[in-house]
Write a protein that holds these residues in place. Structure first.
Motif, PDB file in Angstrom:
ATOM      1  N   THR B  12     -44.869 -58.080  25.166  1.00  0.00           N
ATOM      2  CA  THR B  12     -43.532 -57.313  25.579  1.00  0.00           C
ATOM      3  C   THR B  12     -42.297 -58.124  25.312  1.00  0.00           C
ATOM      4  O   THR B  12     -42.745 -59.494  25.246  1.00  0.00           O
ATOM      5  N   VAL B  13     -41.266 -57.499  24.852  1.00  0.00           N
ATOM      6  CA  VAL B  13     -39.915 -58.113  25.092  1.00  0.00           C
ATOM      7  C   VAL B  13     -39.048 -57.379  25.916  1.00  0.00           C
ATOM      8  O   VAL B  13     -38.955 -56.216  25.925  1.00  0.00           O
ATOM      9  N   ASP B  14     -38.475 -58.361  27.067  1.00  0.00           N
ATOM     10  CA  ASP B  14     -37.781 -57.746  27.980  1.00  0.00           C
ATOM     11  C   ASP B  14     -36.220 -57.660  27.532  1.00  0.00           C
ATOM     12  O   ASP B  14     -35.727 -58.727  27.383  1.00  0.00           O
ATOM     13  N   LEU B  17     -33.380 -59.044  29.577  1.00  0.00           N
ATOM     14  CA  LEU B  17     -33.253 -60.785  29.316  1.00  0.00           C
ATOM     15  C   LEU B  17     -32.860 -60.922  27.873  1.00  0.00           C
ATOM     16  O   LEU B  17     -31.924 -61.834  27.768  1.00  0.00           O
ATOM     17  N   CYS B  18     -33.504 -60.342  26.756  1.00  0.00           N
ATOM     18  CA  CYS B  18     -33.284 -60.773  25.590  1.00  0.00           C
ATOM     19  C   CYS B  18     -31.795 -60.683  25.106  1.00  0.00           C
ATOM     20  O   CYS B  18     -31.098 -59.915  25.505  1.00  0.00           O
ATOM     21  N   SER B  19     -31.300 -61.652  24.402  1.00  0.00           N
ATOM     22  CA  SER B  19     -29.958 -61.653  24.073  1.00  0.00           C
ATOM     23  C   SER B  19     -30.021 -62.024  22.448  1.00  0.00           C
ATOM     24  O   SER B  19     -28.996 -62.339  22.057  1.00  0.00           O
ATOM     25  N   GLY B  20     -30.932 -61.652  21.765  1.00  0.00           N
ATOM     26  CA  GLY B  20     -30.846 -61.583  20.289  1.00  0.00           C
ATOM     27  C   GLY B  20     -30.769 -62.777  19.481  1.00  0.00           C
ATOM     28  O   GLY B  20     -30.420 -62.556  18.446  1.00  0.00           O
ATOM     29  N   SER B  21     -31.240 -63.820  20.172  1.00  0.00           N
ATOM     30  CA  SER B  21     -31.154 -65.386  19.489  1.00  0.00           C
ATOM     31  C   SER B  21     -31.850 -65.300  18.229  1.00  0.00           C
ATOM     32  O   SER B  21     -31.671 -65.985  17.346  1.00  0.00           O
ATOM     33  N   GLY B  22     -33.019 -64.626  18.231  1.00  0.00           N
ATOM     34  CA  GLY B  22     -33.837 -64.259  16.813  1.00  0.00           C
ATOM     35  C   GLY B  22     -35.037 -65.486  16.739  1.00  0.00           C
ATOM     36  O   GLY B  22     -35.767 -65.592  15.655  1.00  0.00           O
ATOM     37  N   ARG B  23     -35.179 -66.434  17.749  1.00  0.00           N
ATOM     38  CA  ARG B  23     -36.180 -67.290  17.727  1.00  0.00           C
ATOM     39  C   ARG B  23     -37.652 -66.783  17.290  1.00  0.00           C
ATOM     40  O   ARG B  23     -38.227 -67.255  16.576  1.00  0.00           O
ATOM     41  N   CYS B  24     -37.744 -65.488  18.125  1.00  0.00           N
ATOM     42  CA  CYS B  24     -39.073 -65.003  18.038  1.00  0.00           C
ATOM     43  C   CYS B  24     -39.304 -64.465  16.556  1.00  0.00           C
ATOM     44  O   CYS B  24     -40.256 -64.869  16.064  1.00  0.00           O
ATOM     45  N   ARG B  25     -38.492 -64.140  15.822  1.00  0.00           N
ATOM     46  CA  ARG B  25     -38.487 -63.634  14.513  1.00  0.00           C
ATOM     47  C   ARG B  25     -38.626 -64.931  13.581  1.00  0.00           C
ATOM     48  O   ARG B  25     -39.340 -64.974  12.649  1.00  0.00           O
ATOM     49  N   VAL B  33     -38.573 -57.991  14.933  1.00  0.00           N
ATOM     50  CA  VAL B  33     -37.151 -57.808  14.074  1.00  0.00           C
ATOM     51  C   VAL B  33     -36.152 -57.795  15.130  1.00  0.00           C
ATOM     52  O   VAL B  33     -36.463 -57.405  16.274  1.00  0.00           O
ATOM     53  N   VAL B  34     -35.060 -58.262  14.656  1.00  0.00           N
ATOM     54  CA  VAL B  34     -33.744 -58.164  15.428  1.00  0.00           C
ATOM     55  C   VAL B  34     -32.794 -57.181  15.122  1.00  0.00           C
ATOM     56  O   VAL B  34     -32.651 -57.052  13.879  1.00  0.00           O
ATOM     57  N   ARG B  35     -32.604 -56.139  15.966  1.00  0.00           N
ATOM     58  CA  ARG B  35     -31.856 -55.098  15.579  1.00  0.00           C
ATOM     59  C   ARG B  35     -30.704 -54.881  16.683  1.00  0.00           C
ATOM     60  O   ARG B  35     -31.148 -55.075  17.850  1.00  0.00           O
ATOM     61  N   ARG B  38     -30.936 -57.311  19.603  1.00  0.00           N
ATOM     62  CA  ARG B  38     -32.133 -57.373  20.582  1.00  0.00           C
ATOM     63  C   ARG B  38     -33.379 -57.447  19.788  1.00  0.00           C
ATOM     64  O   ARG B  38     -33.456 -57.129  18.508  1.00  0.00           O
ATOM     65  N   SER B  39     -34.313 -58.053  20.251  1.00  0.00           N
ATOM     66  CA  SER B  39     -35.563 -58.155  19.498  1.00  0.00           C
ATOM     67  C   SER B  39     -36.609 -56.956  19.719  1.00  0.00           C
ATOM     68  O   SER B  39     -36.589 -56.432  20.773  1.00  0.00           O
ATOM     69  N   TRP B  40     -37.358 -56.362  18.710  1.00  0.00           N
ATOM     70  CA  TRP B  40     -37.963 -55.493  18.532  1.00  0.00           C
ATOM     71  C   TRP B  40     -39.385 -55.979  17.947  1.00  0.00           C
ATOM     72  O   TRP B  40     -39.456 -56.734  17.173  1.00  0.00           O
ATOM     73  N   ALA B  61     -40.789 -70.484  23.192  1.00  0.00           N
ATOM     74  CA  ALA B  61     -39.615 -70.825  22.452  1.00  0.00           C
ATOM     75  C   ALA B  61     -38.632 -70.010  22.824  1.00  0.00           C
ATOM     76  O   ALA B  61     -37.312 -70.146  22.688  1.00  0.00           O
ATOM     77  N   CYS B  62     -38.577 -68.583  23.396  1.00  0.00           N
ATOM     78  CA  CYS B  62     -37.563 -67.999  23.551  1.00  0.00           C
ATOM     79  C   CYS B  62     -36.614 -68.321  24.557  1.00  0.00           C
ATOM     80  O   CYS B  62     -37.062 -68.662  25.845  1.00  0.00           O
ATOM     81  N   PRO B  63     -35.267 -68.429  24.268  1.00  0.00           N
ATOM     82  CA  PRO B  63     -34.527 -69.245  25.258  1.00  0.00           C
ATOM     83  C   PRO B  63     -34.207 -68.247  26.295  1.00  0.00           C
ATOM     84  O   PRO B  63     -33.653 -68.674  27.600  1.00  0.00           O
ATOM     85  N   TRP B  64     -34.400 -66.985  26.341  1.00  0.00           N
ATOM     86  CA  TRP B  64     -34.193 -66.386  27.452  1.00  0.00           C
ATOM     87  C   TRP B  64     -35.433 -65.803  28.282  1.00  0.00           C
ATOM     88  O   TRP B  64     -35.498 -64.874  28.910  1.00  0.00           O
ATOM     89  N   PHE B  65     -36.559 -66.404  27.745  1.00  0.00           N
ATOM     90  CA  PHE B  65     -37.817 -66.118  28.530  1.00  0.00           C
ATOM     91  C   PHE B  65     -38.286 -64.470  28.495  1.00  0.00           C
ATOM     92  O   PHE B  65     -38.711 -64.049  29.317  1.00  0.00           O
ATOM     93  N   ALA B  66     -37.683 -63.895  27.399  1.00  0.00           N
ATOM     94  CA  ALA B  66     -37.952 -62.408  27.353  1.00  0.00           C
ATOM     95  C   ALA B  66     -39.269 -61.978  26.893  1.00  0.00           C
ATOM     96  O   ALA B  66     -39.559 -60.991  26.741  1.00  0.00           O
ATOM     97  N   VAL B  67     -39.907 -63.017  26.072  1.00  0.00           N
ATOM     98  CA  VAL B  67     -41.220 -62.427  25.468  1.00  0.00           C
ATOM     99  C   VAL B  67     -42.435 -62.795  26.471  1.00  0.00           C
ATOM    100  O   VAL B  67     -42.535 -63.830  26.857  1.00  0.00           O
ATOM    101  N   SER B  68     -43.195 -61.767  26.552  1.00  0.00           N
ATOM    102  CA  SER B  68     -44.570 -62.170  27.284  1.00  0.00           C
ATOM    103  C   SER B  68     -45.625 -61.664  26.594  1.00  0.00           C
ATOM    104  O   SER B  68     -45.653 -60.587  25.839  1.00  0.00           O
TER     105      SER B  68
HETATM  106  S1  SF4 Z   1     -36.271 -65.213  21.108  1.00  0.00           S
HETATM  107 FE1  SF4 Z   1     -36.154 -64.165  23.018  1.00  0.00          FE
HETATM  108  S2  SF4 Z   1     -33.757 -63.907  23.384  1.00  0.00           S
HETATM  109 FE2  SF4 Z   1     -34.043 -64.475  21.293  1.00  0.00          FE
HETATM  110  S3  SF4 Z   1     -34.484 -62.400  20.182  1.00  0.00           S
HETATM  111 FE3  SF4 Z   1     -36.347 -62.946  20.716  1.00  0.00          FE
HETATM  112  S4  SF4 Z   1     -37.176 -62.128  22.548  1.00  0.00           S
HETATM  113 FE4  SF4 Z   1     -34.705 -62.052  22.152  1.00  0.00          FE
END
Ligand code: SF4
Lengths: 405, 76
Positions: B12-14, B17-25, B33-35, B38-40, B61-68
């Motif tokens: 899941t991506v919360d 919390l997600c701020s679109g930093s794109g680290r996940c991608r 994907v970032v759109r 936000r990450s999707w 690695a997610c700086p906003w702890f949004a990925v579980s």
């Molecule tokens: S790394 Fe975390 S904060 Fe950054 S886009 Fe992905 S889910 Fe969002």
């Protein structure tokens, strides 16, 4: 080749040529001037960021080249390593997430309008830094922390001392005042904790934030707040001033902006942060032997990452020395102004909101806004920040009313 | 809120919390994907046992702890 960058003694208003020479000639190299390994290319800085959690430590402070680690209670955010950092950050992210910060938008728009009203009431010239940008930043932090209006000026003043102190790390000139400030903050935190969890300000939220039954102690909350003000106050104000200065120095870009403020504000902000962002560079220490672009680093080596140089790297950005407010940021690598990775600037969402509402309101409401000819624009001293300390501006009244769109 | 359940895995991506930093991608370009800042979870993305390490990395690695991420073993 020895880097040319000498920010303590020869800080340039326009460092771009010098930084280009270092980035091309010696992207990772020991600098005697900094007594540190200077890291100047986009790829090298990214590599440092990737390796931060394993190979580098911020505990010697990222803002001063300290010889000793900071005392434990002052190791917060960038100056903390995992797992301590992870725990602090977890407790903080909820309050600083994009969705939460959006709640501040009405406040943010109102504040910009009030400050412009005050400028207009005084005449047709003003200092963008003192009369606007610093007050924008101070106002948002005050609001977020629940600091009463009357105390906000003093908060700002104390935070500015710290910015000056990064220019000369040996100077103790402001130590006593800064210590007093910290003591005051600890008192404030104690008072909020005993007042109970009902207030929705950030200090109270941190006092009562729990993660797996774990709470922050009062010294840690105070240190986090102090660090947040240090990291967020003068930098956000500088982001506003630097972006406006860049726009004013590029009349054709400014004309483009004025023609479509709504559509161009987001990419203007990104470009402002890339072109002349508030962070010139930051300090770190190597904690475990590693390499950066093949350059070998030993534990204890000090490094200085020059974000401003990385943000002008042609490997990452086309025509890097040009200020182009309509770059397509969805297709570009991120600029380094907020860093990235686990220490990605936690105040980013707040900073972006502040810049967006304040810069767009300024250009909407003040017709003929321009730099005041001949006024000096002093640059903050030292290697860590880029900040025009004053930016005298003028406009052609009458101003447009508050809420103009 | 983006969520993917496949073969017992849960990702899941919360978006609070997600701020679109794109680290996940950056770390898992096939999965995120970032759109709109936000990450999707990428369309048609598949999560198998082989992705466990990668997704643990993203989570850390997610700086906003949004990925579980919960692999099938934790999720039954
Ligand atoms: S790394 Fe975390 S904060 Fe950054 S886009 Fe992905 S889910 Fe969002």
């Amino acid at each position: 080749m020895e880097p040319r960058f000498r920010p303590y003694t020869h800080k340039l208003d326009d460092p771009w040529e010098e930084l280009r020479a270092d980035r091309e000639g010696c992207p990772v190299a020991y600098s005697r001037h900094l007594d540190a390994v200077q890291v100047s290319s986009y790829a090298a800085i990214r590599e440092v960021m990737e390796k931060l959690p394993h190979s580098f430590t911020g505990t010697y402070s990222t803002l001063y080249p300290r010889e000793q680690p900071l005392p434990q209670e002052e190791q917060v955010f960038a100056a903390a390593d995992p797992p301590r950092h992870t725990r602090q950050r977890r407790l903080f992210v909820k309050a600083m997430s994009a969705s939460r910060i959006q709640h501040m938008r009405p406040f943010s728009e109102r504040l910009a309008d009030e400050l412009i009203d005050a400028i207009v009431a005084k005449g047709d010239t003003f200092d963008l830094a003192a009369a606007y940008a610093r007050k924008v930043s101070e106002g948002h932090i005050g609001e977020l922390l629940g600091i009463p209006k009357g105390d906000r000026e003093r908060f700002l003043y104390l935070s500015s001392l710290f910015e000056l102190s990064t220019a000369d790390p040996r100077s103790q000139a402001h130590a006593a005042e800064m210590a007093d400030w910290h003591a005051e903050l600890v008192e404030t935190v104690r008072a909020r904790r005993s007042a109970g969890p009902d207030s929705d300000d950030l200090i109270t939220a941190l006092c009562f934030a729990e993660e797996d039954g774990d709470r922050l102690d009062e010294l840690e909350v105070a240190a986090m707040i102090r660090s947040m003000i240090r990291a967020g106050n003068s930098t956000t104000s500088a982001a506003i001033v630097n972006t406006v200065a860049a726009l004013e120095h590029h009349p054709e870009q400014k004309a483009k902006y004025l023609a479509d403020i709504d559509a161009l504000t987001p990419s203007l902000l990104e470009e402002g942060l890339r072109y002349d962002g508030p962070a010139l560079g930051l300090w770190r220490r190597c904690a475990r032997a590693t390499t950066i672009q093949g350059y070998e680093l030993e534990p204890g080596d000090r490094i200085f990452t020059v974000y401003a140089a990385g943000n002008h790297d042609p490997e990452a950005f086309d025509r890097p020395e040009e200020f182009l407010i309509d770059r397509d940021w969805k297709q570009l690598p991120p600029h380094l102004a907020f860093g990235f990775g686990i220490h990605h600037c936690i105040g980013m969402n707040l900073a972006k909101l502040e810049c967006e509402t304040s810069i767009s309101a300024l250009y909407r409401r003040l017709p003929g806004l321009r730099l005041k000819p001949g006024a000096p624009t002093p640059q903050v001293p030292g290697p860590v920040f880029r900040n025009w300390l004053t930016l005298e501006m003028e406009f052609t009244p009458p101003a447009l009313p508050a809420g103009s769109r | 809120m983006p969520e993917l359940r496949a073969g017992g895995h849960r990702l899941t991506v919360d978006h609070d919390l997600c701020s679109g930093s794109g680290r996940c991608r950056d770390i898992a370009p096939d999965l995120f994907v970032v759109r709109d800042d936000r990450s999707w979870i990428a369309e048609g993305a598949q999560v198998t046992d082989a992705d466990e390490d990668l997704l643990r990395q993203v989570e850390a690695a997610c700086p906003w702890f949004a990925v579980s991420y919960a692999p099938s073993a934790e999720n039954v």
